[in-house]
Design a protein around this motif. Sequence first.
Motif, PDB file in Angstrom:
ATOM      1  N   LEU A  18       0.835  -1.200   0.000  1.00  0.00           N
ATOM      2  CA  LEU A  18       0.000   0.000   0.000  1.00  0.00           C
ATOM      3  C   LEU A  18       0.870   1.250   0.000  1.00  0.00           C
ATOM      4  CD1 LEU A  18      -2.713   1.474   0.282  1.00  0.00           C
ATOM      5  CD2 LEU A  18      -2.535   1.151   2.767  1.00  0.00           C
ATOM      6  N   GLU A  19       1.975   1.212   0.750  1.00  0.00           N
ATOM      7  CA  GLU A  19       2.854   2.380   0.827  1.00  0.00           C
ATOM      8  C   GLU A  19       3.438   2.720  -0.544  1.00  0.00           C
ATOM      9  OE1 GLU A  19       2.969  -0.209   2.871  1.00  0.00           O
ATOM     10  OE2 GLU A  19       2.147   0.758   4.672  1.00  0.00           O
ATOM     11  N   GLU A  20       3.877   1.694  -1.281  1.00  0.00           N
ATOM     12  CA  GLU A  20       4.425   1.930  -2.620  1.00  0.00           C
ATOM     13  C   GLU A  20       3.375   2.528  -3.538  1.00  0.00           C
ATOM     14  OE1 GLU A  20       7.585  -1.145  -4.145  1.00  0.00           O
ATOM     15  OE2 GLU A  20       6.030  -2.218  -3.042  1.00  0.00           O
ATOM     16  N   HIS A  21       2.165   1.996  -3.444  1.00  0.00           N
ATOM     17  CA  HIS A  21       1.101   2.496  -4.303  1.00  0.00           C
ATOM     18  C   HIS A  21       0.773   3.946  -3.987  1.00  0.00           C
ATOM     19  CE1 HIS A  21      -2.446   2.790  -6.705  1.00  0.00           C
ATOM     20  NE2 HIS A  21      -3.190   3.028  -5.656  1.00  0.00           N
ATOM     21  N   ILE A  22       0.699   4.276  -2.709  1.00  0.00           N
ATOM     22  CA  ILE A  22       0.384   5.651  -2.319  1.00  0.00           C
ATOM     23  C   ILE A  22       1.484   6.602  -2.781  1.00  0.00           C
ATOM     24  CG2 ILE A  22       0.202   7.189  -0.317  1.00  0.00           C
ATOM     25  CD1 ILE A  22      -1.468   5.025   1.043  1.00  0.00           C
ATOM     26  N   GLU A  23       2.743   6.167  -2.673  1.00  0.00           N
ATOM     27  CA  GLU A  23       3.845   7.001  -3.168  1.00  0.00           C
ATOM     28  C   GLU A  23       3.678   7.285  -4.661  1.00  0.00           C
ATOM     29  OE1 GLU A  23       7.311   4.789  -2.227  1.00  0.00           O
ATOM     30  OE2 GLU A  23       7.272   5.286  -0.085  1.00  0.00           O
ATOM     31  N   ALA A  24       3.343   6.237  -5.429  1.00  0.00           N
ATOM     32  CA  ALA A  24       3.154   6.411  -6.874  1.00  0.00           C
ATOM     33  C   ALA A  24       1.976   7.333  -7.157  1.00  0.00           C
ATOM     34  CB  ALA A  24       2.945   5.059  -7.545  1.00  0.00           C
ATOM     35  N   MET A  25       0.896   7.192  -6.380  1.00  0.00           N
ATOM     36  CA  MET A  25      -0.270   8.060  -6.563  1.00  0.00           C
ATOM     37  C   MET A  25       0.071   9.520  -6.286  1.00  0.00           C
ATOM     38  SD  MET A  25      -3.611   6.055  -5.068  1.00  0.00           S
ATOM     39  CE  MET A  25      -4.695   7.400  -5.566  1.00  0.00           C
ATOM     40  N   GLN A  26       0.879   9.754  -5.251  1.00  0.00           N
ATOM     41  CA  GLN A  26       1.245  11.125  -4.901  1.00  0.00           C
ATOM     42  C   GLN A  26       2.070  11.773  -6.006  1.00  0.00           C
ATOM     43  OE1 GLN A  26       3.079  10.147  -1.147  1.00  0.00           O
ATOM     44  NE2 GLN A  26       1.335  10.902   0.038  1.00  0.00           N
ATOM     45  N   VAL A  27       3.037  11.019  -6.528  1.00  0.00           N
ATOM     46  CA  VAL A  27       3.862  11.551  -7.615  1.00  0.00           C
ATOM     47  C   VAL A  27       3.016  11.777  -8.859  1.00  0.00           C
ATOM     48  CG1 VAL A  27       5.794  11.059  -9.164  1.00  0.00           C
ATOM     49  CG2 VAL A  27       5.970  10.495  -6.732  1.00  0.00           C
ATOM     50  N   ARG A  28       2.187  10.775  -9.184  1.00  0.00           N
ATOM     51  CA  ARG A  28       1.344  10.888 -10.375  1.00  0.00           C
ATOM     52  C   ARG A  28       0.374  12.058 -10.242  1.00  0.00           C
ATOM     53  NH1 ARG A  28      -3.394   7.855 -12.362  1.00  0.00           N
ATOM     54  NH2 ARG A  28      -3.551   7.065 -10.257  1.00  0.00           N
ATOM     55  N   GLY A  29      -0.167  12.262  -9.029  1.00  0.00           N
ATOM     56  CA  GLY A  29      -1.097  13.365  -8.813  1.00  0.00           C
ATOM     57  C   GLY A  29      -0.457  14.716  -9.069  1.00  0.00           C
ATOM     58  N   GLU A  30       0.789  14.882  -8.605  1.00  0.00           N
ATOM     59  CA  GLU A  30       1.495  16.144  -8.839  1.00  0.00           C
ATOM     60  C   GLU A  30       1.738  16.363 -10.332  1.00  0.00           C
ATOM     61  OE1 GLU A  30       2.326  18.543  -6.749  1.00  0.00           O
ATOM     62  OE2 GLU A  30       1.484  17.507  -5.007  1.00  0.00           O
ATOM     63  N   LEU A  31       2.117  15.287 -11.025  1.00  0.00           N
ATOM     64  CA  LEU A  31       2.386  15.409 -12.459  1.00  0.00           C
ATOM     65  C   LEU A  31       1.101  15.672 -13.245  1.00  0.00           C
ATOM     66  CD1 LEU A  31       4.990  12.533 -12.899  1.00  0.00           C
ATOM     67  CD2 LEU A  31       5.434  14.993 -12.876  1.00  0.00           C
ATOM     68  N   GLU A  32       0.009  15.021 -12.851  1.00  0.00           N
ATOM     69  CA  GLU A  32      -1.268  15.262 -13.529  1.00  0.00           C
ATOM     70  C   GLU A  32      -1.742  16.693 -13.297  1.00  0.00           C
ATOM     71  OE1 GLU A  32      -3.160  10.745 -13.627  1.00  0.00           O
ATOM     72  OE2 GLU A  32      -3.816  12.167 -12.091  1.00  0.00           O
ATOM     73  N   ALA A  33      -1.482  17.227 -12.100  1.00  0.00           N
ATOM     74  CA  ALA A  33      -1.846  18.618 -11.826  1.00  0.00           C
ATOM     75  C   ALA A  33      -1.029  19.565 -12.699  1.00  0.00           C
ATOM     76  CB  ALA A  33      -1.630  18.930 -10.344  1.00  0.00           C
ATOM     77  N   MET A  34       0.259  19.265 -12.869  1.00  0.00           N
ATOM     78  CA  MET A  34       1.103  20.079 -13.741  1.00  0.00           C
ATOM     79  C   MET A  34       0.601  20.017 -15.182  1.00  0.00           C
ATOM     80  SD  MET A  34       5.193  19.704 -14.561  1.00  0.00           S
ATOM     81  CE  MET A  34       5.627  19.833 -12.828  1.00  0.00           C
ATOM     82  N   ALA A  35       0.251  18.807 -15.623  1.00  0.00           N
ATOM     83  CA  ALA A  35      -0.268  18.649 -16.985  1.00  0.00           C
ATOM     84  C   ALA A  35      -1.560  19.435 -17.165  1.00  0.00           C
ATOM     85  CB  ALA A  35      -0.503  17.167 -17.282  1.00  0.00           C
ATOM     86  N   ALA A  36      -2.426  19.405 -16.150  1.00  0.00           N
ATOM     87  CA  ALA A  36      -3.697  20.127 -16.235  1.00  0.00           C
ATOM     88  C   ALA A  36      -3.469  21.633 -16.313  1.00  0.00           C
ATOM     89  CB  ALA A  36      -4.573  19.780 -15.035  1.00  0.00           C
ATOM     90  N   ARG A  37      -2.522  22.138 -15.528  1.00  0.00           N
ATOM     91  CA  ARG A  37      -2.218  23.576 -15.594  1.00  0.00           C
ATOM     92  C   ARG A  37      -1.763  23.962 -16.998  1.00  0.00           C
ATOM     93  NH1 ARG A  37       0.009  22.596 -10.492  1.00  0.00           N
ATOM     94  NH2 ARG A  37       2.127  22.415 -11.326  1.00  0.00           N
ATOM     95  N   GLN A  38      -0.893  23.128 -17.563  1.00  0.00           N
ATOM     96  CA  GLN A  38      -0.360  23.450 -18.885  1.00  0.00           C
ATOM     97  C   GLN A  38      -1.394  23.248 -19.990  1.00  0.00           C
ATOM     98  OE1 GLN A  38       3.411  21.499 -19.539  1.00  0.00           O
ATOM     99  NE2 GLN A  38       4.296  22.283 -17.643  1.00  0.00           N
ATOM    100  N   ALA A  39      -2.413  22.433 -19.720  1.00  0.00           N
ATOM    101  CA  ALA A  39      -3.465  22.192 -20.715  1.00  0.00           C
ATOM    102  C   ALA A  39      -4.588  23.220 -20.630  1.00  0.00           C
ATOM    103  CB  ALA A  39      -4.050  20.792 -20.518  1.00  0.00           C
TER     104      ALA A  39
END
Length: 249
Positions: A110-131
Motif C-alpha cells: 500500500l505504501e508503494e502504491h500511495i507514493e506512486a499516486m502522490q507523484v502521479r497526482g502532482e504530475l497530472e496537476a502540472m499537466a492540467a495547468r499546462q493544458a
Amino acid sequence: GGPGPAAAALLWGPLLAMRVKDYMTDRNRNTGRNPEPIRHYMLGDQIKDHLLGRILEGDFAPGTRIVETRVARELGISQGPVREALRDLAGLGLVDLQPYRGARVRERSLEEHIEAMQVRGELEAMAARQATGRLTAVQVDRLRALVEEMAALAAAGDAHGHSLKNTEFHHIVAEASGNRTLQRILGILQPFAQTYLTTTVAGLESATSYLERHTAILDALIAGDRRRVDEAMLAHNNASLASVRGATG
C-alpha cells in the motif's frame, strides 16, 4: 547485461502505456478465451504488451506465477521472446524474476502504491495547468463523455473499466498540455496504479463523487482558470488517496 530498472522504465514505459489499449481492443474481438497466436514477425514489445494487458485485466493477479512455456504455447511462439518480455517487465518493477522459480507478478505494498499516486497526482496537476485553455473541441467532447462513462462504471462497481476510462481522461489532458516529457513519465507510472486499483483495492467511490470531481476539473480547464484547475486537481487527488486508504484500512 541489459539496461537497469530506471533505464528500462524510461525506454519501455511509454510504449506499454500507449499500446496496451490496442492490445485489449484486439483481444476483445476474439470469440474464444485465449488470444489469437502472435506471429513470428511481431515485435518483442508487442509480446510484452500482451503480458501487461493480462496483468491489467487481472488474468495475472499479484503473486501469480507466469509460466513461460504456457504463454509461448498460447501465442504460438518460442520461449525466448517471452523470457525477454518478462525481463523488461521486471525492469519496470511489475514482475519479480526468481532463479529456478520463474516469474511472478509483483505484489506491491500500500505504501508503494500511495507514493506512486502522490507523484502521479502532482504530475497530472502540472499537466492540467499546462493544458488550461488549450483543449480542442474534439477533446472536450471526449472528456465530457468519459466523465459520464466513469460515473456509470463506478455505479456498476466495475473497477477495471473505470480505471481504463480514468486513464484515458488524464491521458487526453496530458496530451493537450503539449509536454511530451510529462506524458512519458505519466505513462511509466500508470501501470503501477492500474494494477493495484483493479486487482487489490476493493470497492469504488460513489458515482456522484467521480462525476463531480471530474466535471470540476473539466469545467476549470475549459474556462481557462488555472487557479480553479489547481483547486480541482488538489481536491481530486486528496479524495483518491483517501479512498484508497479507506478501502484498505
